[in-house]
Design a protein around this motif. Structure first.
Motif, PDB file in Angstrom:
ATOM      1  N   GLU A 145       4.289   0.476  -3.394  1.00 37.43           N
ATOM      2  CA  GLU A 145       3.770   0.593  -4.412  1.00 37.43           C
ATOM      3  C   GLU A 145       3.111   1.852  -4.781  1.00 37.43           C
ATOM      4  O   GLU A 145       3.302   2.367  -5.957  1.00 37.43           O
ATOM      5  N   GLU A 146       2.380   2.494  -3.805  1.00 39.20           N
ATOM      6  CA  GLU A 146       1.800   3.871  -4.221  1.00 39.20           C
ATOM      7  C   GLU A 146       2.688   4.608  -4.294  1.00 39.20           C
ATOM      8  O   GLU A 146       2.806   5.626  -5.214  1.00 39.20           O
ATOM      9  N   GLY A 203      -5.785   0.812 -10.430  1.00 36.43           N
ATOM     10  CA  GLY A 203      -4.438   1.751 -10.474  1.00 36.43           C
ATOM     11  C   GLY A 203      -4.929   2.921 -11.201  1.00 36.43           C
ATOM     12  O   GLY A 203      -4.463   3.943 -10.734  1.00 36.43           O
ATOM     13  N   LEU A 247      -0.903  11.520  -2.464  1.00 39.74           N
ATOM     14  CA  LEU A 247      -0.842  10.020  -2.389  1.00 39.74           C
ATOM     15  C   LEU A 247      -1.731   9.660  -1.348  1.00 39.74           C
ATOM     16  O   LEU A 247      -2.076   8.277  -1.475  1.00 39.74           O
ATOM     17  N   ALA A 296      -4.911   7.329  -2.299  1.00 39.08           N
ATOM     18  CA  ALA A 296      -4.434   6.000  -3.109  1.00 39.08           C
ATOM     19  C   ALA A 296      -3.865   5.017  -2.079  1.00 39.08           C
ATOM     20  O   ALA A 296      -4.235   3.826  -2.287  1.00 39.08           O
ATOM     21  N   ILE A 297      -2.983   5.570  -1.143  1.00 39.57           N
ATOM     22  CA  ILE A 297      -2.405   4.571  -0.136  1.00 39.57           C
ATOM     23  C   ILE A 297      -3.796   4.108   0.738  1.00 39.57           C
ATOM     24  O   ILE A 297      -3.659   2.872   0.742  1.00 39.57           O
ATOM     25  N   ARG A 301       2.149   5.627  -8.302  1.00 35.49           N
ATOM     26  CA  ARG A 301       1.620   6.783  -8.444  1.00 35.49           C
ATOM     27  C   ARG A 301       2.453   8.296  -7.754  1.00 35.49           C
ATOM     28  O   ARG A 301       1.837   9.130  -8.212  1.00 35.49           O
ATOM     29  N   VAL A 322      -5.099  10.691  -6.887  1.00 33.09           N
ATOM     30  CA  VAL A 322      -3.821  11.510  -6.725  1.00 33.09           C
ATOM     31  C   VAL A 322      -3.822  12.822  -7.532  1.00 33.09           C
ATOM     32  O   VAL A 322      -3.392  14.028  -7.274  1.00 33.09           O
ATOM     33  N   HIS A 379      -5.562   1.575  -1.261  1.00 38.07           N
ATOM     34  CA  HIS A 379      -4.870   0.140  -1.654  1.00 38.07           C
ATOM     35  C   HIS A 379      -4.708  -0.538  -0.250  1.00 38.07           C
ATOM     36  O   HIS A 379      -4.950  -1.718  -0.267  1.00 38.07           O
ATOM     37  N   ALA A 402       0.847  -1.365   0.005  1.00 36.72           N
ATOM     38  CA  ALA A 402       0.082   0.020   0.055  1.00 36.72           C
ATOM     39  C   ALA A 402       0.745   1.237   0.057  1.00 36.72           C
ATOM     40  O   ALA A 402       0.715   2.376  -0.647  1.00 36.72           O
ATOM     41  N   MET A 410      -6.818   5.167  -8.877  1.00 38.45           N
ATOM     42  CA  MET A 410      -6.141   5.604  -7.635  1.00 38.45           C
ATOM     43  C   MET A 410      -5.165   6.942  -8.084  1.00 38.45           C
ATOM     44  O   MET A 410      -4.737   7.803  -7.673  1.00 38.45           O
TER      45      MET A 410
END
Length: 247
Positions: free
Chosen positions: A96-97, A141, A154, A157-158, A101, A148, A161, A93, A144
């Motif tokens: 990757e973000e 994705g 972020l 998105a975090i 992102r 953003v 996720h 989470a 998310m």
């Protein structure tokens, strides 16, 4: 626990090392990476939108018979379960973000907000080893990435996720160790509630004009980028080999 600790270190390193190299080379600011507070009200609006999109993507993949879900083998408790939580839920989470992102999308933002979100979502999808997972990762994705762009942060998105991973983690643990039928009930409730919650949040975002800025779409310039195309071809070849059972 020792094996999970090694897997955790590998997972974290595989995200942190390339992210650190790119950040060191490009020297983007905190705003470009999304390491800022979201716009007022943006977190409450865009977190459920992205989480609802993730649930809809899972339902679509299952409806197409692609089998997006993967059975997780979890420890019953103790330090091993904590390490499994870090590896499955928290590290992806955040890591990757930050990489997709944050670094990649921020690097491609001059080509247009939607272009950047899509360009980051495609490699994110190709890194998942099954067609169902790849479809879910692509749609989630993209959602998310738009979150953003809409908030400048972020954070939504975090959180989205993390919420998606937590649902899978909890369902897997309950299926293995919990009361019979409880995992299915939770999954059914999430499948029914989260898309509706996300749709209501999307309607609120339209009413309040909290949408991604119109920064243009420059897909042609992206497709003319040899570095991006080479990366997509390489990832596509690995993904195809995984699907064929070669890797």
């Amino acid at each position: 626990a020792a094996g999970l600790a090694v897997q955790l270190a590998v997972s974290a390193g595989s995200l942190a090392i390339p992210a650190a190299l790119l950040i060191g080379l490009l020297r983007p600011g905190r705003a470009r990476l999304g390491l800022v507070r979201p716009a007022p009200g943006g977190l409450a609006l865009w977190t459920p939108i992205a989480l609802g999109a993730a649930m809809l993507a899972n339902l679509l993949a299952n409806g197409l018979g692609l089998g997006a879900g993967v059975m997780l083998e979890l420890p019953r408790g103790g330090p091993a379960l904590l390490l499994a939580f870090l590896q499955i839920c928290l590290v992806p989470a955040v890591g990757e973000e930050l990489f997709f992102r944050g670094v990649l999308q921020g690097m491609l933002r001059p080509r247009g907000g939607l272009t950047a979100a899509l360009a980051a979502a495609v490699p994110f999808a190709l890194l998942h080893s099954r067609p169902g997972q790849a479809l879910v990762a692509l749609l989630t994705g993209l959602a998310m990435g738009l979150a953003v762009e809409a908030t400048g942060s972020l954070a939504p998105a975090i959180l989205a996720h993390l919420g998606n991973n937590l649902l899978a983690f909890a369902a897997a643990w309950l299926l293995q160790y919990g009361p019979s039928g409880l995992a299915g009930t939770i999954q059914l409730a999430a499948a029914a509630a989260l898309p509706v919650w996300g749709l209501l949040a999307l309607c609120a975002a339209f009413r309040r004009r909290r949408l991604p800025p119109r920064s243009g779409v420059k897909l042609r310039s992206l497709l003319a980028n040899p570095a991006w195309l080479a990366a997509m071809l390489a990832l596509g070849a690995v993904f195809s080999a995984r699907c064929a059972g070669i890797l």
